[in-house]
Design a protein around this motif. Structure first.
Motif, PDB file in Angstrom:
ATOM      1  N   ASN A 312       0.806  -1.226   0.000  1.00 42.30           N
ATOM      2  CA  ASN A 312       0.000   0.000   0.000  1.00 42.30           C
ATOM      3  C   ASN A 312       0.837   1.273   0.000  1.00 42.30           C
ATOM      4  OD1 ASN A 312      -2.638  -1.202   0.088  1.00 42.30           O
ATOM      5  ND2 ASN A 312      -2.203  -1.822   2.201  1.00 42.30           N
ATOM      6  N   ASP A 313       2.158   1.112  -0.096  1.00 41.83           N
ATOM      7  CA  ASP A 313       3.043   2.280  -0.087  1.00 41.83           C
ATOM      8  C   ASP A 313       3.276   2.762  -1.516  1.00 41.83           C
ATOM      9  OD1 ASP A 313       5.661   3.819  -0.056  1.00 41.83           O
ATOM     10  OD2 ASP A 313       5.401   3.446   2.089  1.00 41.83           O
ATOM     11  N   PRO A 314       3.041   4.040  -1.804  1.00 40.05           N
ATOM     12  CA  PRO A 314       3.184   4.548  -3.173  1.00 40.05           C
ATOM     13  C   PRO A 314       4.623   4.545  -3.690  1.00 40.05           C
ATOM     14  CG  PRO A 314       2.773   6.345  -1.626  1.00 40.05           C
ATOM     15  CD  PRO A 314       2.564   5.078  -0.869  1.00 40.05           C
ATOM     16  N   ARG A 315       5.589   4.357  -2.819  1.00 46.04           N
ATOM     17  CA  ARG A 315       6.995   4.323  -3.237  1.00 46.04           C
ATOM     18  C   ARG A 315       7.420   2.932  -3.718  1.00 46.04           C
ATOM     19  NH1 ARG A 315       8.704   6.872   2.472  1.00 46.04           N
ATOM     20  NH2 ARG A 315       7.285   5.161   3.005  1.00 46.04           N
ATOM     21  N   VAL A 316       6.498   1.992  -3.618  1.00 43.03           N
ATOM     22  CA  VAL A 316       6.776   0.595  -3.988  1.00 43.03           C
ATOM     23  C   VAL A 316       5.911   0.204  -5.171  1.00 43.03           C
ATOM     24  CG1 VAL A 316       6.610  -1.800  -3.189  1.00 43.03           C
ATOM     25  CG2 VAL A 316       7.450  -0.010  -1.636  1.00 43.03           C
ATOM     26  N   ASP A 317       6.545  -0.378  -6.188  1.00 44.47           N
ATOM     27  CA  ASP A 317       5.805  -0.793  -7.381  1.00 44.47           C
ATOM     28  C   ASP A 317       4.994  -2.065  -7.137  1.00 44.47           C
ATOM     29  OD1 ASP A 317       6.037   1.063  -9.398  1.00 44.47           O
ATOM     30  OD2 ASP A 317       8.013   0.375 -10.014  1.00 44.47           O
ATOM     31  N   TYR A 318       5.634  -3.071  -6.566  1.00 43.28           N
ATOM     32  CA  TYR A 318       4.919  -4.331  -6.297  1.00 43.28           C
ATOM     33  C   TYR A 318       5.657  -5.125  -5.224  1.00 43.28           C
ATOM     34  CZ  TYR A 318       8.460  -6.388  -9.414  1.00 43.28           C
ATOM     35  OH  TYR A 318       9.644  -6.781  -9.991  1.00 43.28           O
ATOM     36  N   VAL A 319       4.918  -6.066  -4.628  1.00 43.57           N
ATOM     37  CA  VAL A 319       5.449  -6.969  -3.598  1.00 43.57           C
ATOM     38  C   VAL A 319       5.127  -8.387  -4.028  1.00 43.57           C
ATOM     39  CG1 VAL A 319       5.390  -7.586  -1.146  1.00 43.57           C
ATOM     40  CG2 VAL A 319       4.974  -5.210  -1.842  1.00 43.57           C
ATOM     41  N   THR A 320       6.066  -9.316  -3.853  1.00 39.13           N
ATOM     42  CA  THR A 320       5.874 -10.678  -4.372  1.00 39.13           C
ATOM     43  C   THR A 320       5.427 -11.699  -3.328  1.00 39.13           C
ATOM     44  OG1 THR A 320       8.191 -11.289  -3.978  1.00 39.13           O
ATOM     45  CG2 THR A 320       7.648 -10.319  -6.138  1.00 39.13           C
ATOM     46  N   TYR A 321       5.093 -11.258  -2.120  1.00 39.20           N
ATOM     47  CA  TYR A 321       4.770 -12.206  -1.051  1.00 39.20           C
ATOM     48  C   TYR A 321       3.522 -13.012  -1.385  1.00 39.20           C
ATOM     49  CZ  TYR A 321       4.260 -14.001   3.703  1.00 39.20           C
ATOM     50  OH  TYR A 321       4.161 -14.814   4.809  1.00 39.20           O
ATOM     51  N   ALA A 322       3.657 -14.335  -1.357  1.00 38.76           N
ATOM     52  CA  ALA A 322       2.549 -15.214  -1.747  1.00 38.76           C
ATOM     53  C   ALA A 322       1.392 -15.169  -0.762  1.00 38.76           C
ATOM     54  CB  ALA A 322       3.050 -16.650  -1.892  1.00 38.76           C
ATOM     55  N   GLY A 323       1.638 -14.682   0.440  1.00 34.96           N
ATOM     56  CA  GLY A 323       0.558 -14.565   1.412  1.00 34.96           C
ATOM     57  C   GLY A 323      -0.444 -13.477   1.084  1.00 34.96           C
ATOM     58  N   LEU A 324      -0.072 -12.553   0.216  1.00 33.06           N
ATOM     59  CA  LEU A 324      -0.977 -11.474  -0.183  1.00 33.06           C
ATOM     60  C   LEU A 324      -2.069 -12.005  -1.120  1.00 33.06           C
ATOM     61  CD1 LEU A 324       1.672  -8.699  -0.932  1.00 33.06           C
ATOM     62  CD2 LEU A 324       0.131  -8.806   1.058  1.00 33.06           C
ATOM     63  N   LYS A 325      -3.281 -11.532  -0.948  1.00 34.23           N
ATOM     64  CA  LYS A 325      -4.382 -11.979  -1.811  1.00 34.23           C
ATOM     65  C   LYS A 325      -4.154 -11.599  -3.268  1.00 34.23           C
ATOM     66  CE  LYS A 325      -7.885 -11.998   1.848  1.00 34.23           C
ATOM     67  NZ  LYS A 325      -9.179 -11.456   2.321  1.00 34.23           N
ATOM     68  N   SER A 326      -3.352 -10.567  -3.486  1.00 33.23           N
ATOM     69  CA  SER A 326      -3.073 -10.123  -4.857  1.00 33.23           C
ATOM     70  C   SER A 326      -2.061 -11.016  -5.568  1.00 33.23           C
ATOM     71  CB  SER A 326      -2.525  -8.689  -4.831  1.00 33.23           C
ATOM     72  OG  SER A 326      -1.325  -8.630  -4.049  1.00 33.23           O
ATOM     73  N   SER A 327      -1.381 -11.881  -4.842  1.00 34.03           N
ATOM     74  CA  SER A 327      -0.351 -12.729  -5.439  1.00 34.03           C
ATOM     75  C   SER A 327      -0.973 -13.846  -6.277  1.00 34.03           C
ATOM     76  CB  SER A 327       0.521 -13.362  -4.356  1.00 34.03           C
ATOM     77  OG  SER A 327       1.346 -14.377  -4.898  1.00 34.03           O
ATOM     78  N   PRO A 328      -0.413 -14.091  -7.463  1.00 36.36           N
ATOM     79  CA  PRO A 328      -0.907 -15.211  -8.270  1.00 36.36           C
ATOM     80  C   PRO A 328      -0.620 -16.566  -7.623  1.00 36.36           C
ATOM     81  CG  PRO A 328       1.060 -14.248  -9.254  1.00 36.36           C
ATOM     82  CD  PRO A 328       0.648 -13.338  -8.142  1.00 36.36           C
ATOM     83  N   TYR A 329       0.213 -16.578  -6.595  1.00 32.87           N
ATOM     84  CA  TYR A 329       0.553 -17.835  -5.914  1.00 32.87           C
ATOM     85  C   TYR A 329      -0.221 -18.012  -4.611  1.00 32.87           C
ATOM     86  CZ  TYR A 329       4.291 -17.724  -9.293  1.00 32.87           C
ATOM     87  OH  TYR A 329       4.988 -17.679 -10.475  1.00 32.87           O
ATOM     88  N   ASN A 330      -1.127 -17.062  -4.319  1.00 29.79           N
ATOM     89  CA  ASN A 330      -1.834 -17.098  -3.049  1.00 29.79           C
ATOM     90  C   ASN A 330      -2.672 -18.371  -2.877  1.00 29.79           C
ATOM     91  OD1 ASN A 330      -4.620 -16.013  -1.467  1.00 29.79           O
ATOM     92  ND2 ASN A 330      -2.655 -15.503  -0.523  1.00 29.79           N
ATOM     93  N   LYS A 331      -3.269 -18.854  -3.972  1.00 31.03           N
ATOM     94  CA  LYS A 331      -4.115 -20.053  -3.885  1.00 31.03           C
ATOM     95  C   LYS A 331      -3.308 -21.309  -3.551  1.00 31.03           C
ATOM     96  CE  LYS A 331      -7.736 -18.322  -6.967  1.00 31.03           C
ATOM     97  NZ  LYS A 331      -8.469 -18.503  -8.238  1.00 31.03           N
ATOM     98  N   ARG A 332      -1.983 -21.253  -3.782  1.00 33.87           N
ATOM     99  CA  ARG A 332      -1.155 -22.422  -3.486  1.00 33.87           C
ATOM    100  C   ARG A 332      -0.737 -22.488  -2.027  1.00 33.87           C
ATOM    101  NH1 ARG A 332       2.953 -22.343  -8.699  1.00 33.87           N
ATOM    102  NH2 ARG A 332       1.350 -22.614 -10.309  1.00 33.87           N
ATOM    103  N   VAL A 333      -0.904 -21.381  -1.309  1.00 30.77           N
ATOM    104  CA  VAL A 333      -0.444 -21.343   0.079  1.00 30.77           C
ATOM    105  C   VAL A 333      -1.150 -22.413   0.908  1.00 30.77           C
ATOM    106  CG1 VAL A 333      -0.317 -19.969   2.185  1.00 30.77           C
ATOM    107  CG2 VAL A 333       0.169 -18.906  -0.026  1.00 30.77           C
ATOM    108  N   GLU A 334      -2.468 -22.461   0.849  1.00 30.50           N
ATOM    109  CA  GLU A 334      -3.229 -23.416   1.659  1.00 30.50           C
ATOM    110  C   GLU A 334      -2.886 -24.854   1.288  1.00 30.50           C
ATOM    111  OE1 GLU A 334      -7.867 -24.477   2.861  1.00 30.50           O
ATOM    112  OE2 GLU A 334      -7.415 -22.714   1.625  1.00 30.50           O
ATOM    113  N   LYS A 335      -2.616 -25.111   0.018  1.00 32.35           N
ATOM    114  CA  LYS A 335      -2.337 -26.459  -0.452  1.00 32.35           C
ATOM    115  C   LYS A 335      -0.908 -26.906  -0.143  1.00 32.35           C
ATOM    116  CE  LYS A 335      -2.014 -29.013  -4.848  1.00 32.35           C
ATOM    117  NZ  LYS A 335      -2.126 -28.879  -6.323  1.00 32.35           N
TER     118      LYS A 335
END
Length: 430
Positions: A312-335
């Motif tokens: 949520n910081d405007p100085r950052v373009d993107y974050v890759t953490y899979a725990g974020l709902k915006s991550s394309p890998y988020n659905k794999r976390v639970e599995k």
């Protein structure tokens, strides 16, 4: 052999493999700082050297302190045995050594630690081995890369540096179809967050330097054997299925069954490559494993809070953490990692390469080091350090683009870490 009792992870991380010292009653595993061990008699020595009896010969091969760590990690991973060695890079060579011959290849993910990319791109060629780099999100490409000379498939459970989570079930199915083992580097996840063997992995490797030790004191590596692969199903793995000249024609798989790979790793791998873990390093790592679950829960909690703040910081373009709902890998976390997405991820700083350098130089709590998995929060600009030897195209494929920094979130107060990032970002993007 690790016949794990029905105990919980928190119990096993303290007790697995460890027993009171029979000579002194010492409760903590002693550091057996010795090079050699006295044989009972000549027949006992001969039986050990013939692999007819299990015991201690010479600390390049086996050591009581290291043996406890091997049993503990194997138990936590759900394997039948393990071989500890001098570093994570040593563990990778140890894992491949019984499988590969000149002309063979290993199919590997593009999302790997930079040192592993270099090792697989350049160093293994000196053995006559080759690596085929493939995007493991493209399952068809992984399948197509496997050919008659493929002897293993290799990936990371949670990829360093980006924190991407691999679909281990899908990859293991491809490896099974090709008749080769899946080797999973579980360093970033640890067996607390992910158990690759339950998702079809044949072998699991660790840099025990990282989360398993957790205190940044010693280097080490480990190869865990699932015991589930049939090494005699084809003629692809003669080191394990064919007669071994150095042991009078003994066939490792025929003789040791599920423990064939583990015994080979000690009797051939450590004997001839000598990439041995020292007992003091094993001792530090054993103490680290005792708090693994406690630390990992805090790493995950802090990482999630900081990743959400950065996103949520405007100085950052993107974050890759899979725990974020915006991550394309988020659905794999639970599995794949049901207890959380780990403590490792990257974020892109607006301002590119130079802003990343300023950020790293401006932090006060975060340590600028080439390591991860410490209780301390760590940061590094991968493009100028760990991934410096790679081309920009390789850096981007690995998740280490020039505008990206990697963070390993520690167990400090999360608000203090956010405040440190805030002031450093202000200087970096001014």
């Amino acid at each position: 052999m690790t016949d794990a009792p029905a105990h919980g992870f928190d119990t096993l991380q303290i007790h697995a493999g460890a027993r009171p010292d029979p000579a002194t009653g010492a409760r903590q595993t002693p550091i057996y700082q010795t090079t050699a061990y006295v044989f009972r008699d000549a027949d006992h020595a001969a039986a050990l050297f013939n692999l007819q009896e299990v015991g201690f010969i010479y600390s390049r091969l086996t050591n009581p302190t290291v043996a406890v760590l091997q049993e503990r990690i194997a138990t936590l991973e759900g394997g039948v045995g393990a071989v500890c060695c001098s570093s994570g890079h040593a563990a990778q060579i140890m894992a491949l050594f019984p499988l590969m011959m000149p002309g063979n290849n290993v199919v590997v993910s593009t999302r790997l630690y930079g040192g592993t990319v270099t090792q697989f791109t350049h160093t293994i060629k000196r053995f006559g081995w080759n690596a085929k780099f493939v995007d493991f999100d493209d399952l068809d490409a992984v399948k197509a890369a496997c050919d008659d000379q493929t002897r293993a498939v290799f990936c990371e459970a949670i990829a360093n540096p980006g924190g991407y989570i691999t679909d281990l079930d899908a990859i293991s199915a491809i490896a099974d179809e090709a008749g080769v083992p899946l080797i999973v580097d579980n360093t970033s996840a640890t067996p607390y967050l992910c158990r690759p063997i339950e998702h079809g992995a044949t072998l699991v490797v660790h840099s025990t330097t990282k989360y398993l030790t957790g205190n940044g004191t010693v280097t080490g590596g480990c190869v865990v054997d699932s015991g589930k692969f049939d090494w005699s199903a084809s003629d692809k793995f003669p080191s394990l299925s064919a007669p071994e000249p150095a042991y009078h024609g003994l066939k490792f798989h025929e003789t040791f069954g599920a423990l064939a790979f583990t015994f080979h790793g000690i009797a051939i791998g450590l004997r001839d490559l000598g990439m041995t873990m020292n007992p003091q390093a094993a001792h530090y790592t054993l103490m680290g494993t005792e708090t693994l679950s406690l630390r990992m829960d805090r790493h995950v909690e802090n990482a999630m809070k900081i990743a959400e703040w950065l996103e949520n910081d405007p100085r950052v373009d993107y974050v890759t953490y899979a725990g974020l709902k915006s991550s394309p890998y988020n659905k794999r976390v639970e599995k794949i990692c049901p207890r959380g997405a780990g403590g490792l991820f990257t974020f892109a700083v607006k301002g590119g390469y130079e802003a990343c350098v300023k950020l790293v130089n401006s932090l006060e709590i975060f340590s600028h080091v080439a390591n991860l998995g410490d209780t301390r929060s760590l940061i590094i600009h991968s493009a100028s350090t760990t991934h410096r030897q790679l081309t920009e195209e390789q850096q981007i494929a690995a998740g280490a683009a020039p505008e990206v920094v990697r963070v390993s979130i520690g167990t400090e107060n999360a608000d203090d870490l956010i405040a440190d990032l805030d002031q450093a970002l202000a200087k970096a993007t001014a």
